[in-house]
Design a protein around this motif. Structure first.
Motif, short mmCIF file in Angstrom:
data_model
loop_
_atom_site.label_atom_id
_atom_site.label_comp_id
_atom_site.label_asym_id
_atom_site.label_seq_id
_atom_site.Cartn_x
_atom_site.Cartn_y
_atom_site.Cartn_z
N LEU A 114 1.30 -0.57 -9.25
CA LEU A 114 1.06 -0.11 -7.89
C LEU A 114 0.07 1.04 -7.81
O LEU A 114 -0.32 1.44 -6.71
CB LEU A 114 2.38 0.30 -7.24
CG LEU A 114 3.37 -0.83 -6.97
CD1 LEU A 114 4.68 -0.29 -6.43
CD2 LEU A 114 2.78 -1.84 -6.02
N HIS A 173 -4.64 -1.74 -4.20
CA HIS A 173 -3.51 -1.70 -3.26
C HIS A 173 -3.81 -0.77 -2.08
O HIS A 173 -3.46 -1.07 -0.94
CB HIS A 173 -2.23 -1.25 -3.97
CG HIS A 173 -1.73 -2.24 -4.97
ND1 HIS A 173 -1.20 -3.45 -4.62
CD2 HIS A 173 -1.67 -2.19 -6.32
CE1 HIS A 173 -0.85 -4.12 -5.71
NE2 HIS A 173 -1.12 -3.36 -6.76
N VAL A 201 3.27 2.11 -2.72
CA VAL A 201 1.95 2.31 -3.33
C VAL A 201 1.58 3.79 -3.36
O VAL A 201 1.11 4.30 -4.38
CB VAL A 201 0.88 1.49 -2.58
CG1 VAL A 201 -0.52 1.89 -3.00
CG2 VAL A 201 1.09 0.01 -2.81
#
Length: 126
Positions: free
Chosen positions: A3, A8, A115
């Protein structure tokens, strides 16, 4: 899934831009539609002229909400797409606020929180 990968944050930025643009378009559509309805009602004589201020007030309130939520979210989305560090904290705040918007906003909010709060892995974690 890693992540901490910058892709992301770009995805979150693009989603922020798209949802905010749709929100602005929906408020614009509502504003134009209500103006049309008010003109039609005033033309037929079914509406009191003193009652038109209520619809103007609601329209102003919706545009105020757009200024508070949609415009900054577009700016934050552009910052995330361009990998600016300043955009992460406001994006986290708007991600938490979007948890209220069920179901899509909740998914976006959870993804945004995951994230933006993910810690970078060290070599020992692999």
């Amino acid at each position: 899934m890693n992540l901490t990968d910058p892709v992301h944050k770009k995805v979150i930025g693009i989603i922020f831009i798209i949802f905010s643009a749709f929100g602005l378009l929906s408020i614009l559509f509502y504003d134009q539609f209500m103006d049309f309805i008010i003109r039609m009602a005033a033309q037929d004589g079914d509406m009191l002229p003193e009652a038109a201020w209520i619809f103007d007030f609601i329209s102003s309130l919706l545009w105020g909400i757009a200024l508070i939520f949609f415009i900054p979210r577009i700016i934050i989305g552009i910052g995330l797409v361009n990998q600016r560090k300043w955009a992460e904290v406001p994006a986290l705040v708007y991600g938490i606020i979007s948890l209220i918007n069920i179901p899509i906003g909740t998914l976006l909010g959870v993804y945004c929180i995951l994230v933006l709060t993910a810690k970078k892995r060290t070599e020992e974690d692999y």
